[in-house]
Design a protein around this motif. Structure first.
Motif, PDB file in Angstrom:
ATOM      1  N   SER A 117       0.584  -1.162  -0.043  1.00 34.14           N
ATOM      2  CA  SER A 117      -0.005  -0.250   0.027  1.00 34.14           C
ATOM      3  C   SER A 117       0.461   1.103  -0.351  1.00 34.14           C
ATOM      4  O   SER A 117       2.014   1.268   0.588  1.00 34.14           O
ATOM      5  CB  SER A 117      -0.294   0.058   1.011  1.00 34.14           C
ATOM      6  OG  SER A 117      -0.395   0.222   2.321  1.00 34.14           O
ATOM      7  N   HIS A 118      -0.361   2.178  -0.426  1.00 30.19           N
ATOM      8  CA  HIS A 118       1.291   3.500  -0.044  1.00 30.19           C
ATOM      9  C   HIS A 118       1.714   4.093   1.011  1.00 30.19           C
ATOM     10  O   HIS A 118       2.675   4.676   1.056  1.00 30.19           O
ATOM     11  CB  HIS A 118       0.585   4.629  -0.794  1.00 30.19           C
ATOM     12  CG  HIS A 118       0.329   4.511  -2.212  1.00 30.19           C
ATOM     13  ND1 HIS A 118       0.615   5.212  -3.478  1.00 30.19           N
ATOM     14  CD2 HIS A 118      -0.214   4.232  -3.904  1.00 30.19           C
ATOM     15  CE1 HIS A 118       0.818   5.193  -4.141  1.00 30.19           C
ATOM     16  NE2 HIS A 118      -0.233   4.299  -4.068  1.00 30.19           N
ATOM     17  N   ASP A 119       0.678   3.516   2.066  1.00 26.76           N
ATOM     18  CA  ASP A 119       1.338   3.815   3.567  1.00 26.76           C
ATOM     19  C   ASP A 119       2.196   3.163   4.108  1.00 26.76           C
ATOM     20  O   ASP A 119       2.821   3.190   4.923  1.00 26.76           O
ATOM     21  CB  ASP A 119       0.089   3.939   4.404  1.00 26.76           C
ATOM     22  CG  ASP A 119      -1.030   3.244   4.776  1.00 26.76           C
ATOM     23  OD1 ASP A 119      -0.321   1.793   3.915  1.00 26.76           O
ATOM     24  OD2 ASP A 119      -2.012   3.544   4.751  1.00 26.76           O
ATOM     25  N   GLY A 120       2.178   1.840   3.013  1.00 24.73           N
ATOM     26  CA  GLY A 120       3.674   0.640   3.847  1.00 24.73           C
ATOM     27  C   GLY A 120       3.276   0.387   4.678  1.00 24.73           C
ATOM     28  O   GLY A 120       3.457  -0.702   5.700  1.00 24.73           O
ATOM     29  N   ARG A 121       1.632  -0.165   5.850  1.00 20.72           N
ATOM     30  CA  ARG A 121       1.391  -0.892   6.571  1.00 20.72           C
ATOM     31  C   ARG A 121       0.622  -1.788   5.983  1.00 20.72           C
ATOM     32  O   ARG A 121      -0.314  -2.751   6.690  1.00 20.72           O
ATOM     33  CB  ARG A 121       0.103   0.303   7.051  1.00 20.72           C
ATOM     34  CG  ARG A 121       0.585   1.428   7.565  1.00 20.72           C
ATOM     35  CD  ARG A 121      -0.366   2.504   8.291  1.00 20.72           C
ATOM     36  NE  ARG A 121      -0.706   1.752   9.625  1.00 20.72           N
ATOM     37  CZ  ARG A 121      -0.401   1.450  10.652  1.00 20.72           C
ATOM     38  NH1 ARG A 121       0.779   2.290  10.980  1.00 20.72           N
ATOM     39  NH2 ARG A 121      -0.930   1.025  11.920  1.00 20.72           N
ATOM     40  N   LEU A 122       0.334  -1.914   4.931  1.00 22.57           N
ATOM     41  CA  LEU A 122       0.425  -3.056   3.813  1.00 22.57           C
ATOM     42  C   LEU A 122       1.066  -4.132   2.831  1.00 22.57           C
ATOM     43  O   LEU A 122       1.784  -3.949   1.811  1.00 22.57           O
ATOM     44  CB  LEU A 122      -2.390  -3.268   3.863  1.00 22.57           C
ATOM     45  CG  LEU A 122      -2.459  -4.289   2.971  1.00 22.57           C
ATOM     46  CD1 LEU A 122      -2.264  -5.168   4.170  1.00 22.57           C
ATOM     47  CD2 LEU A 122      -3.474  -3.715   2.853  1.00 22.57           C
ATOM     48  N   TYR A 123       1.157  -5.269   2.876  1.00 23.62           N
ATOM     49  CA  TYR A 123       1.419  -6.067   1.871  1.00 23.62           C
ATOM     50  C   TYR A 123       1.328  -7.407   1.614  1.00 23.62           C
ATOM     51  O   TYR A 123       0.197  -7.640   2.544  1.00 23.62           O
ATOM     52  CB  TYR A 123       3.382  -6.945   2.175  1.00 23.62           C
ATOM     53  CG  TYR A 123       4.432  -5.202   2.461  1.00 23.62           C
ATOM     54  CD1 TYR A 123       5.364  -5.350   1.197  1.00 23.62           C
ATOM     55  CD2 TYR A 123       4.042  -4.461   3.702  1.00 23.62           C
ATOM     56  CE1 TYR A 123       6.081  -4.206   1.584  1.00 23.62           C
ATOM     57  CE2 TYR A 123       4.975  -2.864   3.561  1.00 23.62           C
ATOM     58  CZ  TYR A 123       6.258  -3.117   2.323  1.00 23.62           C
ATOM     59  OH  TYR A 123       7.120  -1.904   2.090  1.00 23.62           O
ATOM     60  N   VAL A 124       1.176  -7.522   0.484  1.00 23.43           N
ATOM     61  CA  VAL A 124       0.628  -8.823  -0.062  1.00 23.43           C
ATOM     62  C   VAL A 124       1.562  -9.509  -0.237  1.00 23.43           C
ATOM     63  O   VAL A 124       2.338  -8.638  -1.864  1.00 23.43           O
ATOM     64  CB  VAL A 124      -0.835  -8.058  -0.736  1.00 23.43           C
ATOM     65  CG1 VAL A 124      -1.944  -9.502  -1.337  1.00 23.43           C
ATOM     66  CG2 VAL A 124      -1.925  -7.549   0.119  1.00 23.43           C
TER      67      VAL A 124
END
Length: 648
Positions: free
Chosen positions: A191-198
Motif C-alpha cells: 500500500s502507499h502508506d506501507g502498512r499493508l503488503y500482499v
C-alpha cells in the motif's frame, strides 16, 4: 528475471545480513562429489551452490520463519558430518536435486532445483513451483526482511483471489507493485502508506498472504472478518476481538545449533491483553511475562484441603460415600464444578503423561468389569445400565445440585453417571456398587483439566491416538494408586519425560559393526565420553559434585530400560548407555530444582536426539564428542533470550 548481479538494493542489503556458514561451495569439488555418488551435476545446481551455498536467515531469529541454501542439507555440519548427500527425485520426467530448505506457513519444506534453475518445494508427495530461479527466491525473502525493518511483528491473514482483485481495482491510492520481487512466479504489492503488503502466488493452496502492521490495516482489502489471524515473524493464533493470542512458550524452549529442544513443561500458551501486534513480540521474547497455569500443581495443593459443601449432594448419598470410603469421589465432582473458568491452555508433556496414566487405569477398570459382565463397550460412552438392571434415563440433579454448576461437557456427563450409579448402589444394587468406582480415574483426569478429543474417528488422549475398537490393548495391566501415582509423576516429571524420550529411540533399528571395534577400544572410548559428559555439566562456576548424580532410582530405571532394550547391555551399546545415564541423572537434578540444572534443563537433549536420528552405531562416539565440542564453544540457551538478543 533478476540475475545475481542485478539484484535489487533491498536484496543485496538482505544478503549482507544473512549468515554464511562454512560449507563446500567450490564448483569443481562439488561436481566431483556429486559425480562420485552418481548424482547429476548440472550447471544450474552448481551455480546456486557456488554463489549462495551456506546462505541462511531466520526472520526475527524465529526458526519457523527461515530459509537455508545449501546442497549438503539445512543442518549441515551440526553433528560432525562433512556433508550429507542431497536427495535426488524425478519430477515430470526430469531430475530435481535438493539444494535449499524453507520454513513458512508453519510448514517445513524441502526445496529442489531442476536443470533450468526452476525451484520447487515438496510437501509430502506433491511438488509445487516455488520460484523461477534462486534470485526470485532471494528477492521475495528480501521483501519480508524489509518488513521487519519497519516493524518487529506483523499480523498475517491468508486471503482469496477476490480480495486481491478488489484491492487492485481501487483507483485512488492504487497498490504499488514491487517489481524486482514480481518478475517471476510470485507477485508482491504494498500500500502507499506501507502498512499493508500482499504476496500472491500461482498454484494450488493459499492464493495470497497479507501482512498488516495492525488489524485495522486489513480494511484496505475490504475485509470485515478477522477470525483467522496469524503473525510474522513470530507465529501465533491471534484472536483479535478477545484480545488474546496463542503463542509458543519460548521460556520452556532451548536453542542450540539451529535446533529447538522443549522441556516437559512446554506447550503453546494463550496470552492475554494482546491489544496490538507488538504485544505478541513482547511475549515471545520474554519482555512481557505470563505465568502459565499449572492445574496438576494447583490440584495437589488445594484438593486435600477441599471441604465438601453438604448442600451440593443428596444427604443420604453423602453419608453412603463417607461410610464406604468414597468421599474423594464426591470431592472430585465438587472440584470439577468449582472449575467454572477453566484454564485455557494446551497440555504439556507432563500433563499428557498424567492423562495417559489415568485413562489407562480407567480402561483397566472397564476391562475387569466386562470380564464378569460381557458386553460391547465404547470407552467414552460407558453406561452399563443393562448389566446393572437399571433404567437408561435418569435425573440426579434435583438432589445433587452440584451438577447444575457444571458446564455441559464430558466432565459433567461422567459426574452424573457416577452419582447415578452411586445412588443405585446406595439403594442396594450390588453391580452398581462396582460401576460407580470405574469412573473415578476419569473424574481425576477432568479435575486435572486433562483433555480427551475425538478426531476423525480416533480417540486422542495423553499425547496419542487410537481407534475405539482397540481400547483393550491400551488398558493398564495392574491397578495403581491414582492419587499417589499422579503426585509422583508430577514431582518427577523431568525424569518421566526423559524415560519417554529414551523409549522414543528405535533401538531395534540400530546397526552395529562389531568387526571394527574391539572390546578394549570400545571401553576406552566410552570412558572418554563419560568424562566429557561430566565435564560438560561441570563448567567453571557450576558447583556440581559427582555425589549429586548418584541415585538408586536412576540405576533402577536404567536396569529396566536395559532389560527392555538389550542393546544397552552390550559393548556396542555402552556409549548409548552412558548418554542415557547422564540424561536421566540430569533430569533428576532438574526435578530436585538444583539451580545449575534448572538453568539448562535440556543440556543433554541433543545427545538423545542424535541417538534417535543416527542408526549407525559406529558413528555415535564421534558425533557425541563433536556435540560436546560444539557445546563447549556455544552453550545451549533459552529460546526467549536468543530471540530477545537478536531483536534488541
Amino acid at each position: 528475471m533478476p540475475e545475481s548481479d542485478k539484484l535489487s538494493e533491498t536484496a543485496k542489503a538482505f544478503i549482507q545480513q544473512c549468515t554464511r556458514r562454512a560449507t563446500i561451495t567450490d564448483r569443481e569439488q562439488v561436481k566431483k562429489i556429486l559425480q562420485q555418488n552418481g548424482i547429476q551435476a548440472f550447471d544450474a545446481l552448481l551455480d546456486v551452490q557456488e554463489k549462495y551455498g551456506g546462505l541462511s536467515y531466520s526472520f526475527g531469529g524465529e526458526i519457523d520463519n527461515s530459509f537455508c541454501i545449501d546442497l549438503w542439507g539445512d543442518f549441515a555440519h551440526r553433528d560432525g558430518e562433512e556433508h550429507r548427500l542431497p536427495e535426488v527425485l524425478n519430477h515430470e520426467g526430469q531430475t530435481v536435486v535438493a539444494c535449499f530448505h524453507v520454513m513458512d506457513d508453519r510448514l517445513s519444506k524441502a526445496g529442489f532445483i531442476d536443470e533450468n534453475g526452476k525451484l520447487y518445494t515438496l510437501h509430502y508427495t506433491t511438488f509445487q513451483v516455488f520460484a523461477e530461479n534462486i534470485e526470485e527466491l532471494l528477492e521475495g525473502e528480501s521483501v519480508k526482511y524489509s518488513l521487519l525493518q519497519e516493524k518487529k511483528q506483523w499480523v498475517v491473514k491468508w486471503i482469496e483471489k477476490s480480495d486481491v482483485t478488489y484491492w487492485l481495482s481501487i483507483i485512488e491510492q492504487k497498490p504499488i507493485l514491487i517489481e524486482q520481487a514480481s518478475q517471476g512466479y510470485k507477485k508482491w504489492w504494498k500500500s502507499h502508506d506501507g502498512r499493508l503488503y500482499v504476496h500472491a502466488r500461482n498454484g494450488s493452496g493459499i492464493y495470497a498472504v497479507a501482512y498488516a502492521m495492525e488489524v485495522a490495516d486489513f480494511t484496505q482489502l475490504g475485509l470485515s472478518s478477522y477470525l483467522i489471524l496469524r503473525g510474522f515473524p513470530f507465529d501465533c493464533s491471534y484472536q483479535y476481538e478477545r484480545e488474546r493470542a496463542e503463542v509458543k512458550n519460548t521460556m520452556e524452549m532451548f536453542h542450540f545449533q539451529s535446533r529447538l529442544y522443549k522441556t516437559c513443561d512446554y506447550s503453546r500458551i494463550t496470552v492475554p491483553q494482546v491489544k496490538e501486534a507488538q504485544d505478541i513480540y513482547l511475549y515471545v521474547t520474554g519482555k512481557k511475562n505470563y505465568q502459565r497455569e499449572r492445574p496438576i500443581e494447583d490440584f495437589l495443593l488445594n484438593f486435600p484441603e477441599l471441604v465438601l459443601p453438604v448442600e451440593d449432594f443428596d444427604h443420604s448419598l453423602l453419608e453412603f460415600a463417607l461410610y464406604n470410603g468414597d468421599e474423594r469421589i464426591l470431592k472430585l465432582i465438587t472440584y470439577i464444578a468449582n472449575l467454572a473458568n477453566h484454564h485455557d491452555h494446551r497440555s504439556t508433556s507432563a500433563e499428557n503423561n498424567a492423562d495417559h496414566l489415568l485413562f489407562n487405569e480407567y480402561l483397566r477398570r472397564i476391562h475387569v468389569f466386562i470380564e464378569a459382565h460381557p458386553m460391547n463397550v465404547h470407552p467414552l460412552y460407558f453406561h452399563p445400565y443393562r448389566a446393572a438392571g437399571v433404567p437408561v434415563e435418569f435425573d440426579i440433579a434435583e438432589k445433587n445440585t452440584v451438577v447444575t454448576r457444571m458446564r455441559d461437557n464430558n466432565a459433567r456427563t461422567v459426574s452424573k453417571l457416577t452419582l447415578y450409579y452411586m445412588t443405585c448402589a446406595k439403594e442396594g444394587n450390588e453391580i452398581a456398587a462396582h460401576i460407580y468406582r470405574i469412573y473415578e480415574p476419569m473424574l481425576l483426569l477432568y479435575a486435572l483439566e486433562g483433555s480427551i478429543r475425538v478426531d476423525h474417528g480416533l480417540i486422542e488422549v495423553g499425547g496419542g491416538a487410537f481407534h475405539p475398537s482397540s481400547w483393550q490393548a491400551r488398558a493398564g495391566k495392574d491397578p495403581i494408586d491414582m492419587y499417589h501415582r499422579i503426585a509422583e509423576a508430577w514431582e518427577n516429571r523431568n525424569v518421566e519425560y526423559a524415560i519417554d524420550q529414551i523409549k522414543r529411540v528405535k533401538w531395534d533399528k540400530k546397526i552395529g559393526n562389531t568387526l571394527e571395534r574391539g572390546f578394549g577400544k570400545s571401553n576406552r572410548n566410552n570412558e572418554a565420553l563419560k568424562a566429557a559428559l561430566i565435564r560438560l555439566a561441570s563448567r567453571p562456576g557450576n558447583d556440581l559434585s559427582e555425589s549429586l548424580f548418584a541415585s538408586d532410582h536412576t540405576e533402577n530405571i536404567l536396569s529396566k530400560l536395559s532389560h527392555d532394550y538389550p542393546l544397552l547391555q552390550t559393548d556396542e551399546g555402552a556409549i548409548a548407555y552412558s548418554i542415557c545415564q547422564r540424561y536421566l541423572e540430569w533430569a533428576q537434578l532438574v526435578d530436585r530444582k538444583h539451580p545449575v540444572a534448572t538453568k539448562s534443563p535440556c543440556l543433554y537433549e541433543p545427545f538423545i536426539e542424535m541417538l534417535y536420528e543416527e542408526d549407525q552405531i559406529e558413528k555415535w562416539e564421534r558425533k557425541a564428542m563433536n556435540l560436546i565440542r560444539l557445546m563447549e564453544q556455544e552453550s545451549i540457551k533459552k529460546y526467549a533470550e536468543v530471540l530477545r538478543k537478536k531483536n534488541d
